[in-house]
Design a protein around this motif. Structure first.
Motif, PDB file in Angstrom:
ATOM      1  N   GLY A  74       9.772   2.816  27.040  1.00 41.56           N
ATOM      2  CA  GLY A  74      11.184   2.423  27.038  1.00 41.56           C
ATOM      3  C   GLY A  74      11.724   1.908  25.716  1.00 41.56           C
ATOM      4  N   PHE A  75      10.895   1.819  24.691  1.00 39.98           N
ATOM      5  CA  PHE A  75      11.347   1.337  23.373  1.00 39.98           C
ATOM      6  C   PHE A  75      12.539   2.165  22.897  1.00 39.98           C
ATOM      7  CE2 PHE A  75      11.154   1.601  18.680  1.00 39.98           C
ATOM      8  CZ  PHE A  75      11.157   0.265  18.339  1.00 39.98           C
ATOM      9  N   GLY A  76      12.447   3.484  23.058  1.00 43.45           N
ATOM     10  CA  GLY A  76      13.468   4.361  22.506  1.00 43.45           C
ATOM     11  C   GLY A  76      14.601   4.719  23.446  1.00 43.45           C
ATOM     12  N   GLY A  89      15.952   8.012   9.818  1.00 44.57           N
ATOM     13  CA  GLY A  89      15.954   6.571   9.579  1.00 44.57           C
ATOM     14  C   GLY A  89      16.067   6.330   8.079  1.00 44.57           C
ATOM     15  N   PRO A  90      15.901   5.087   7.649  1.00 45.24           N
ATOM     16  CA  PRO A  90      16.004   4.788   6.217  1.00 45.24           C
ATOM     17  C   PRO A  90      15.079   5.651   5.353  1.00 45.24           C
ATOM     18  CG  PRO A  90      15.993   2.762   7.465  1.00 45.24           C
ATOM     19  CD  PRO A  90      15.754   3.865   8.458  1.00 45.24           C
ATOM     20  N   ALA A  91      13.863   5.915   5.798  1.00 44.02           N
ATOM     21  CA  ALA A  91      12.942   6.708   4.982  1.00 44.02           C
ATOM     22  C   ALA A  91      13.423   8.144   4.857  1.00 44.02           C
ATOM     23  CB  ALA A  91      11.528   6.669   5.582  1.00 44.02           C
ATOM     24  N   GLY A  92      13.747   8.762   5.985  1.00 45.09           N
ATOM     25  CA  GLY A  92      14.183  10.158   5.980  1.00 45.09           C
ATOM     26  C   GLY A  92      15.499  10.333   5.236  1.00 45.09           C
ATOM     27  N   VAL A 120      16.258   2.970  13.291  1.00 43.99           N
ATOM     28  CA  VAL A 120      16.252   1.657  13.932  1.00 43.99           C
ATOM     29  C   VAL A 120      17.406   0.742  13.514  1.00 43.99           C
ATOM     30  CG1 VAL A 120      14.948  -0.499  14.061  1.00 43.99           C
ATOM     31  CG2 VAL A 120      13.814   1.653  14.569  1.00 43.99           C
ATOM     32  N   PRO A 121      17.802   0.714  12.233  1.00 47.29           N
ATOM     33  CA  PRO A 121      18.867  -0.228  11.847  1.00 47.29           C
ATOM     34  C   PRO A 121      20.155  -0.058  12.665  1.00 47.29           C
ATOM     35  CG  PRO A 121      17.815   0.639   9.894  1.00 47.29           C
ATOM     36  CD  PRO A 121      17.238   1.391  11.065  1.00 47.29           C
ATOM     37  N   ARG A 122      20.409   1.128  13.127  1.00 50.70           N
ATOM     38  CA  ARG A 122      21.610   1.390  13.922  1.00 50.70           C
ATOM     39  C   ARG A 122      21.649   0.514  15.173  1.00 50.70           C
ATOM     40  NH1 ARG A 122      23.399   5.108  17.530  1.00 50.70           N
ATOM     41  NH2 ARG A 122      21.285   5.702  18.085  1.00 50.70           N
ATOM     42  N   LEU A 134       8.395 -11.052  12.235  1.00 48.02           N
ATOM     43  CA  LEU A 134       9.778 -11.040  11.779  1.00 48.02           C
ATOM     44  C   LEU A 134      10.699 -10.488  12.863  1.00 48.02           C
ATOM     45  CD1 LEU A 134      11.166 -11.936   9.283  1.00 48.02           C
ATOM     46  CD2 LEU A 134      10.960  -9.632   8.346  1.00 48.02           C
ATOM     47  N   VAL A 135      10.268  -9.409  13.479  1.00 49.88           N
ATOM     48  CA  VAL A 135      11.108  -8.763  14.487  1.00 49.88           C
ATOM     49  C   VAL A 135      11.343  -9.701  15.676  1.00 49.88           C
ATOM     50  CG1 VAL A 135       9.168  -7.675  15.688  1.00 49.88           C
ATOM     51  CG2 VAL A 135      11.419  -6.616  15.797  1.00 49.88           C
ATOM     52  N   SER A 136      10.419 -10.634  15.919  1.00 47.09           N
ATOM     53  CA  SER A 136      10.573 -11.550  17.039  1.00 47.09           C
ATOM     54  C   SER A 136      11.787 -12.450  16.819  1.00 47.09           C
ATOM     55  CB  SER A 136       9.318 -12.414  17.193  1.00 47.09           C
ATOM     56  OG  SER A 136       8.159 -11.639  16.974  1.00 47.09           O
TER      57      SER A 136
HETATM   58  C1  LIG Z   1      13.756  -4.290  16.360  1.00 52.02           C
HETATM   59  C2  LIG Z   1      13.669  -4.151  14.871  1.00 52.02           C
HETATM   60  C3  LIG Z   1      14.394  -5.004  14.027  1.00 52.02           C
HETATM   61  C4  LIG Z   1      14.342  -4.856  12.634  1.00 52.02           C
HETATM   62  N1  LIG Z   1      15.072  -5.684  11.825  1.00 52.02           N
HETATM   63  C5  LIG Z   1      15.052  -5.479  10.466  1.00 52.02           C
HETATM   64  C6  LIG Z   1      15.843  -6.252   9.571  1.00 52.02           C
HETATM   65  O1  LIG Z   1      16.559  -7.159   9.998  1.00 52.02           O
HETATM   66  N2  LIG Z   1      15.812  -5.978   8.242  1.00 52.02           N
HETATM   67  C7  LIG Z   1      15.021  -4.973   7.742  1.00 52.02           C
HETATM   68  O2  LIG Z   1      15.035  -4.717   6.531  1.00 52.02           O
HETATM   69  N3  LIG Z   1      14.246  -4.237   8.554  1.00 52.02           N
HETATM   70  C8  LIG Z   1      14.263  -4.467   9.887  1.00 52.02           C
HETATM   71  N4  LIG Z   1      13.473  -3.714  10.708  1.00 52.02           N
HETATM   72  C9  LIG Z   1      12.636  -2.681  10.092  1.00 52.02           C
HETATM   73  C10 LIG Z   1      13.440  -1.438   9.779  1.00 52.02           C
HETATM   74  O3  LIG Z   1      14.284  -1.110  10.837  1.00 52.02           O
HETATM   75  C11 LIG Z   1      12.476  -0.338   9.505  1.00 52.02           C
HETATM   76  O4  LIG Z   1      11.705  -0.710   8.440  1.00 52.02           O
HETATM   77  C12 LIG Z   1      13.136   0.976   9.163  1.00 52.02           C
HETATM   78  O5  LIG Z   1      14.026   1.388  10.158  1.00 52.02           O
HETATM   79  C13 LIG Z   1      12.052   2.031   8.948  1.00 52.02           C
HETATM   80  O6  LIG Z   1      12.619   3.234   8.602  1.00 52.02           O
HETATM   81  P1  LIG Z   1      11.973   4.625   8.985  1.00 52.02           P
HETATM   82  O7  LIG Z   1      12.908   5.659   8.468  1.00 52.02           O
HETATM   83  O8  LIG Z   1      10.574   4.662   8.539  1.00 52.02           O
HETATM   84  O9  LIG Z   1      11.894   4.662  10.552  1.00 52.02           O
HETATM   85  P2  LIG Z   1      13.046   4.575  11.779  1.00 52.02           P
HETATM   86  O10 LIG Z   1      14.183   3.778  11.313  1.00 52.02           O
HETATM   87  O11 LIG Z   1      12.255   4.146  12.895  1.00 52.02           O
HETATM   88  O12 LIG Z   1      13.495   6.090  11.874  1.00 52.02           O
HETATM   89  C14 LIG Z   1      12.719   7.087  12.454  1.00 52.02           C
HETATM   90  C15 LIG Z   1      13.643   8.124  13.036  1.00 52.02           C
HETATM   91  O13 LIG Z   1      12.883   9.251  13.421  1.00 52.02           O
HETATM   92  C16 LIG Z   1      13.398   9.769  14.603  1.00 52.02           C
HETATM   93  N5  LIG Z   1      12.338  10.554  15.230  1.00 52.02           N
HETATM   94  C17 LIG Z   1      11.122  10.146  15.653  1.00 52.02           C
HETATM   95  N6  LIG Z   1      10.409  11.156  16.162  1.00 52.02           N
HETATM   96  C18 LIG Z   1      11.197  12.251  16.081  1.00 52.02           C
HETATM   97  C19 LIG Z   1      11.013  13.607  16.444  1.00 52.02           C
HETATM   98  N7  LIG Z   1       9.866  14.041  16.996  1.00 52.02           N
HETATM   99  N8  LIG Z   1      12.025  14.484  16.252  1.00 52.02           N
HETATM  100  C20 LIG Z   1      13.194  14.064  15.661  1.00 52.02           C
HETATM  101  N9  LIG Z   1      13.420  12.781  15.286  1.00 52.02           N
HETATM  102  C21 LIG Z   1      12.424  11.893  15.484  1.00 52.02           C
HETATM  103  C22 LIG Z   1      13.779   8.525  15.376  1.00 52.02           C
HETATM  104  O14 LIG Z   1      14.725   8.790  16.389  1.00 52.02           O
HETATM  105  C23 LIG Z   1      14.357   7.629  14.279  1.00 52.02           C
HETATM  106  O15 LIG Z   1      15.747   7.792  14.147  1.00 52.02           O
HETATM  107  C24 LIG Z   1      13.516  -3.867  12.094  1.00 52.02           C
HETATM  108  C25 LIG Z   1      12.777  -3.025  12.939  1.00 52.02           C
HETATM  109  C26 LIG Z   1      12.847  -3.162  14.305  1.00 52.02           C
HETATM  110  C27 LIG Z   1      12.040  -2.241  15.193  1.00 52.02           C
END
Ligand SMILES: Cc1cc2nc3c(=O)[nH]c(=O)nc-3n(C[C@H](O)[C@H](O)[C@H](O)COP(=O)(O)OP(=O)(O)OC[C@H]3O[C@@H](n4cnc5c(N)ncnc54)[C@H](O)[C@@H]3O)c2cc1C
Ligand SMILES: Cc1cc2nc3c(=O)[nH]c(=O)nc-3n(C[C@H](O)[C@H](O)[C@H](O)COP(=O)(O)OP(=O)(O)OC[C@H]3O[C@@H](n4cnc5c(N)ncnc54)[C@H](O)[C@@H]3O)c2cc1C
Lengths: 456, 404
Positions: free
Chosen positions: A429-431, B11-14, B41-43, B162-164
């Motif tokens: 349910g996370f997503g 997400g931010p990386a992509g 996730v930031p969304r 941090l997330v907590s």
């Molecule tokens: C609850 C929570 C709170 C946070 N708060 C902060 C904060 O206050 N400040 C901060 O700097 N960081 C925060 N973070 C961390 C930050 O959100 C992450 O570091 C950042 O989003 C990581 O970026 P990412 O692109 O690696 O991954 P994500 O942001 O997780 O992006 C991954 C994307 O890939 C997509 N995806 C996955 N699998 C598939 C697939 N098979 N096909 C198509 N799409 C797919 C997902 O839908 C998602 O959109 C928080 C994280 C969480 C979980």
């Protein structure tokens, strides 16, 4: 007050199969269920195996019902689009004592009419299951043991019943009953109904409902809990067959098997308990189950457990099914459907219809169920599916919509899970929780959230 | 369908990678995102701080996600939402599924940036019943920030990462009053000032405590605590499972990619190359969890590695050296294979420890220490160690000498 020919108390797999049989055979049926949704009792948490009856008590009603249930499932599953994975089972012996028990078990299987079993030595077992721990000694194969979807089967029976005019009332717990001449008046938490015949299919509450109906009960439910751990999908590649241990006197023992959804489960335990409501998971037991799994399939050690569940078997003080018809009182009791009810349900329904003397009818309608098996042509592969809402289990928005507008729509997240598998995957349910909550808003009698933040 | 570079996950990386690939003119970029809106996730996060590193100002998660998306689109990237990648094949070739069914996309290079998820309750071995109202932070933030709904009013929070605390803020915004925060270890994991927040909000923290069982049939009615708060029952109407992140690497594992069970992410080299040719990885998928800014920077760096790969300018993989961990206190370290210098190379080793530890971190090769630093480390905190520009040949060994 609505009048019916038959009121069935309890919408577990047995109640759903009974409703189907009686509705097809032309009776006006009402199915009473105390929970928000169907399959909330014993039927929500089993091993999902369609048994052949090879190890059932010889010459028993249970064996007859399993065989009839198996045969009817095989006959109808395609018309209703229900999965059937005929993977077969291996009964495995790991020590001298178990090796010594094999001939007896094979003789019993043959006596039970399961004659296609094949004895296997260590080498052939390891050829059939390359991941098996090498210290396995011997065993035999039961080719027709199969895997099914335990929920879509029951839902299919229910939908077909509804299509033939049966009525389902959820949140309708039977609370009191009166016999008025030839008919029953039943009080439920959702109003009263009248029926000529009452069938008690209340599973874990069978003795309790029997007392409501007659003032006493001739059997006593002794809940027997079974806990399972669920491995994530990559683990399913480790086992082809259902891996059964040599059974003990009280239990079939811990099984390792795939599910049709593409996971791997290890369980169940067999724990006597008093509560019929609480099916608690225990952290130590979950760890022990993982260990047991690893002694059977060592490669499991590298795999993630993502979920766990527990079910309660409606066992009684005796081993056999407790089925009895008292037509002078307009009452049939279908109690103690202990640990084979999924396989036997259709057979039990046929048996009860025979006891009542109902003439077998011809089904006019056949529901086409959403197919959730991993290997099937799932909805996400088809056009117009609305996109995926639950990513781990690849559940589409169209599947969710369909489950909420089915003949007996989902009334709770639990019900929606069993109909579609949403939130049952590795992310739990996370997503997808937020979107599910939006999609189901105002549709569940048991909502996912507690309203908006400002309300109190 | 065909593209030059496919990116899985917006997400931010992509999105960071997409923008940078556009800026340097590496070829046509297609970003595939399974959700209906890009941003990752930031969304779902209603709070700041996001954006310092990338845009030099502090903004909320939603605004930040929109800015990242705009930057990627300005660079010419095509973002395909509501589309899920279901399998990875050689080629590289991706199996996709969307509202119109399945199709394939072939690319010259693929970046996987699928992020992380929090561990399920069973992965934390929490027993008890399975009522509604047991959810991870990701779900809570979606419910509150995207839907304006509340799943519970008086939950316990498990975890002090941090997330907590970000979860705690979300609770506060939604009028949810947590009854306690539970931490298994002896310390709060996040750094202050976050750790001061509960005191400010009047939420007690129970250290050295765990949740053994959850109670309730339809909804949570309470939990059993063990440890310092041993055998105690706590009334609550929900359980919020925070942190204990793991990589969203199932797609990769199912497609035969090699996973590091310690980091839970793919085995990568200094350029983010994974075991499958033509595939790269970046962001939280590599090692849960880092900030959005760190993930964005990794995406940006991966863009340069991919650009070099497409021009055949990356050092051959046969020149990679393995990194071996020689300490029980080091939980994981990456990259698992160290490559010689080149465009978009990770210049550091990133690691985590298993318990609070003080001492010296050492990287050696052929019995000689080639990089070292003093550490005073806590679990879940980011630790880095610089890598030499041009490493010699021979395996790398990472160790941690504890101070007496
Ligand atoms: C609850 C929570 C709170 C946070 N708060 C902060 C904060 O206050 N400040 C901060 O700097 N960081 C925060 N973070 C961390 C930050 O959100 C992450 O570091 C950042 O989003 C990581 O970026 P990412 O692109 O690696 O991954 P994500 O942001 O997780 O992006 C991954 C994307 O890939 C997509 N995806 C996955 N699998 C598939 C697939 N098979 N096909 C198509 N799409 C797919 C997902 O839908 C998602 O959109 C928080 C994280 C969480 C979980
Ligand atoms: C751990 C485990 C593993 C198993 N594995 C297998 C297997 O692999 N194969 C197999 O064939 N079988 C298996 N079984 C057995 C099978 O699950 C059961 O036999 C079957 O589910 C029993 O169904 P039921 O309809 O009799 O009872 P239930 O499912 O309990 O249904 C009874 C219903 O009655 C309702 N009810 C109770 N009281 C009232 C009232 N007063 N008013 C209205 N409604 C009421 C309840 O809410 C419930 O929904 C397993 C069982 C367990 C627990």
């Amino acid at each position: 007050m609505a009048g019916y020919d038959v009121a069935i108390v309890g919408a577990g797999i047995v109640g759903c199969a009974l409703a189907r049989r009686f509705a097809i055979d032309g009776a006006r049926v009402v199915l009473l269920e105390k929970a928000h949704d169907v399959l909330d009792g014993a039927s929500k948490g089993n091993s999902a195996i369609l048994h052949t009856g090879f190890d059932a008590p010889a010459n028993s009603l249970e064996l007859d019902c399993i065989k009839a249930g198996y045969a009817e499932y095989v006959e109808i599953h395609r018309r209703m689009n229900l999965p059937l994975d005929r993977c077969g089972a291996l009964v495995l012996a790991w020590n001298d004592e178990q090796v010594a028990a094999l001939p007896g078990l094979m003789a019993q299987a043959r006596e039970n009419g399961v004659e296609d079993i094949q004895p296997m030595d260590r080498a052939s077992l390891l050829r059939a299951e390359p991941q098996l721990a090498h210290r396995v000694r011997a065993g035999f194969r039961v080719p027709r043991e199969a895997l099914i979807d335990p929920w879509s089967a029951a839902h299919a029976y229910l939908y077909q019943a509804v299509q033939h005019g049966a009525e389902l009332r959820c949140r309708a717990a039977l609370t009191a009953a009166d016999r008025l001449g030839e008919r029953w008046r039943l009080d439920t938490t959702a109003g009263a109904v009248e029926a000529g015949l009452v069938i008690n299919a209340a599973g874990l509450w069978g003795d309790h409902v029997e007392r409501i109906l007659t003032g006493e009960s001739w059997f006593q439910i002794r809940p027997r809990k079974g806990q399972f751990v669920v491995y994530d999908k990559p683990a399913a590649a480790l086992a082809r067959h259902i891996l059964l241990p040599v059974p003990s006197k009280i239990t079939k023992g811990v099984v390792v098997c795939r599910t049709v959804f593409g996971n791997l489960i290890v369980g169940p335990t067999a724990e006597e308990q008093d509560s019929r409501e609480v099916a608690s998971l225990d952290s130590q037991t979950m760890r022990d189950l993982q260990k047991t799994g690893e002694t059977i399939l060592p490669a499991l050690a590298g795999h993630e457990v993502t979920a766990a569940y527990a079910g309660l078997r409606p066992a009684t003080e005796e081993k056999g099914y407790r089925i009895r018809a008292d037509l002078s009182r307009g009452l049939v009791t279908v109690g103690g459907i202990r640990s084979t009810g999924l396989s036997a349900a259709l057979g039990i329904a046929r048996h009860v219809a025979d006891l009542v003397g109902l003439r077998a009818g011809e089904a006019q309608h056949w529901p086409h169920m959403p197919m959730l098996a991993q290997e099937a042509q799932r909805d996400f592969l088809q056009p117009g599916n609305g996109g995926i809402a639950c990513h781990c289990e690849l559940v589409t928005r169209r599947e969710i919509e369909a489950a909420m507008s089915a003949p007996a729509p989902a009334n709770s997240l639990a019900g929606l899970k069993r109909r579609t598998r949403v939130t049952m995957g590795r992310c739990q349910g996370f997503g997808c929780t937020a979107e599910l909550s939006r999609m189901t808003e105002g549709r569940f009698t048991q909502p996912m959230t507690r309203g908006d933040p400002d309300a109190d | 369908m065909q593209t030059d570079i496919a990116i899985i996950g917006a997400g931010p990386a992509g999105l960071g990678a997409a923008a940078e690939l556009g800026r340097i003119g590496a070829g046509h970029v297609t970003v595939i995102e399974r959700e209906q809106v890009p941003g990752g996730v930031p969304r779902h996060c209603g709070h700041s701080p996001f954006g310092m590193r990338e845009f030099h100002r502090i903004m909320g998660g939603k605004t930040y996600a929109a800015r990242l998306t705009a930057a990627a689109e300005a660079g010419g990237a095509t973002i395909m939402c509501n589309t899920t990648v279901t399998a990875l094949a050689d080629g590289p070739e991706l199996q996709l599924t969307g509202p119109e069914g399945t199709f394939t996309l072939s690319a010259r290079a693929v970046l996987i940036a699928t992020g992380t998820r929090e561990a399920s309750r069973v992965q934390r071995m929490i027993g008890g019943q399975k009522p509604g109202g047991v959810i991870p932070t990701g779900a809570l933030q979606g419910l509150v920030h995207l839907n304006k709904q509340v799943p519970f009013r008086r939950p316990v929070i498990l975890g002090t990462e941090l997330v907590s605390f970000s979860a705690l803020l979300t609770c506060r915004q939604a009028g949810i009053k947590p009854v306690a925060m539970i931490e298994q270890g002896p310390h709060v994991i996040a750094r202050s000032p976050a750790a001061l927040l509960p005191r400010v909000l009047g939420v007690p923290i129970h250290l050295n405590t765990n949740i053994a069982a959850i109670h309730g049939r339809e909804r949570v009615t309470g939990v059993t605590l063990t440890g310092a708060q041993g055998g105690r029952e706590l009334e609550c109407d929900g359980v919020l499972l925070t942190g204990a992140f793991r990589s969203e690497a199932a797609l990769l594992a199912a497609s035969g990619g090699v996973i590091d069970t310690a980091s839970t992410g793919p085995v990568v080299d200094s350029f983010g190359r994974i075991s499958m040719p033509g595939y790269f990885a970046a962001g939280n998928l590599l090692r849960p969890v880092e900030t959005a800014g760190a993930s964005w920077a990794e995406g940006k760096r991966a863009a340069h590695a991919i650009h070099a790969f497409l021009r055949d300018e990356l050092p051959d993989r046969s020149l990679n050296q393995t990194l071996t961990i020689a300490s029980d206190t080091i939980r994981y370290a990456l990259p698992q294979h160290i490559a010689p210098s080149g465009p978009g190379r990770h210049q550091q080793i990133l690691l985590r420890v298993t318990r609070p530890v003080k001492g010296e971190l050492r990287l050696s090769q052929n019995g000689q220490i080639i990089s070292r630093r003093r550490v005073n480390a806590m679990p879940e905190r980011r630790i880095t160690l610089d890598l030499p520009e041009q490493p010699g040949t021979g395996a790398f060994v990472l160790s941690l000498e504890e101070a007496a």
